[in-house]
Motif scaffolding. Structure first.
Motif, PDB file in Angstrom:
ATOM      1  N   SER A 152      -1.470   5.338   2.261  1.00 27.40           N
ATOM      2  CA  SER A 152      -2.410   4.281   1.899  1.00 27.40           C
ATOM      3  C   SER A 152      -3.846   4.764   2.055  1.00 27.40           C
ATOM      4  CB  SER A 152      -2.171   3.034   2.758  1.00 27.40           C
ATOM      5  OG  SER A 152      -2.308   3.334   4.125  1.00 27.40           O
ATOM      6  N   THR A 172       0.849  -1.187   0.000  1.00 28.11           N
ATOM      7  CA  THR A 172       0.000   0.000   0.000  1.00 28.11           C
ATOM      8  C   THR A 172       0.886   1.239   0.000  1.00 28.11           C
ATOM      9  OG1 THR A 172      -0.150  -0.009   2.413  1.00 28.11           O
ATOM     10  CG2 THR A 172      -1.904  -1.146   1.220  1.00 28.11           C
ATOM     11  N   GLY A 173       0.428   2.287  -0.669  1.00 23.32           N
ATOM     12  CA  GLY A 173       1.204   3.518  -0.767  1.00 23.32           C
ATOM     13  C   GLY A 173       2.254   3.494  -1.860  1.00 23.32           C
ATOM     14  N   THR A 204      -2.854  -3.344  -2.431  1.00 23.21           N
ATOM     15  CA  THR A 204      -1.601  -3.855  -2.979  1.00 23.21           C
ATOM     16  C   THR A 204      -1.766  -4.084  -4.478  1.00 23.21           C
ATOM     17  OG1 THR A 204      -2.233  -6.131  -2.514  1.00 23.21           O
ATOM     18  CG2 THR A 204      -0.989  -4.968  -0.792  1.00 23.21           C
ATOM     19  N   CYS A 248      -1.480   5.593  -8.406  1.00 26.21           N
ATOM     20  CA  CYS A 248      -2.004   6.182  -7.172  1.00 26.21           C
ATOM     21  C   CYS A 248      -3.222   7.015  -7.534  1.00 26.21           C
ATOM     22  CB  CYS A 248      -0.952   7.088  -6.525  1.00 26.21           C
ATOM     23  SG  CYS A 248       0.564   6.219  -6.102  1.00 26.21           S
TER      24      CYS A 248
END
Length: 105
Positions: A72, A28-29, A52, A57
């Motif tokens: 996230s 995440t992120g 995931t 983004c």
């Protein structure tokens, strides 16, 4: 049996080590917007990747922000502050004579 060639990791996945049999999902992120990457890219401030294996983004929507990389989730602006556009990295104080709280649009 045996492989006659190696395959590139799919979008959303990476492999930073040689001699591996699988690719790893981006956390995440982070994201992988091309195949064959050796590391995932980081979401910039104002953007987030909530799951995931992301290929990109997403921008934080108005009223929410992400103040650092690798977000996230987006945070909600506090009362008295606002974020009028998509992709805000911070909220702004309401000017004198105006107000905002999280129960109003």
């Amino acid at each position: 049996g045996g492989a006659s060639s190696c395959q590139a990791c799919d979008i959303g996945r990476y492999q930073g080590l040689a001699g591996m049999a699988t690719c790893e999902a981006c956390a995440t992120g982070r994201f992988a917007d091309a195949s064959g990457l050796v590391e995932c890219r980081t979401c910039e401030a104002g953007r987030f990747a909530g799951g995931t294996e992301r290929a990109s983004c997403d921008a934080c929507p108005p009223g929410r922000f992400a103040d650092g990389p690798e977000a996230s989730v987006c945070s909600t602006c506090a009362a008295g502050r606002f974020a009028p556009i998509d992709g805000s990295a911070a909220c702004t104080d309401c000017p004198a004579g105006r107000f905002a709280n999280d129960t109003l649009g």
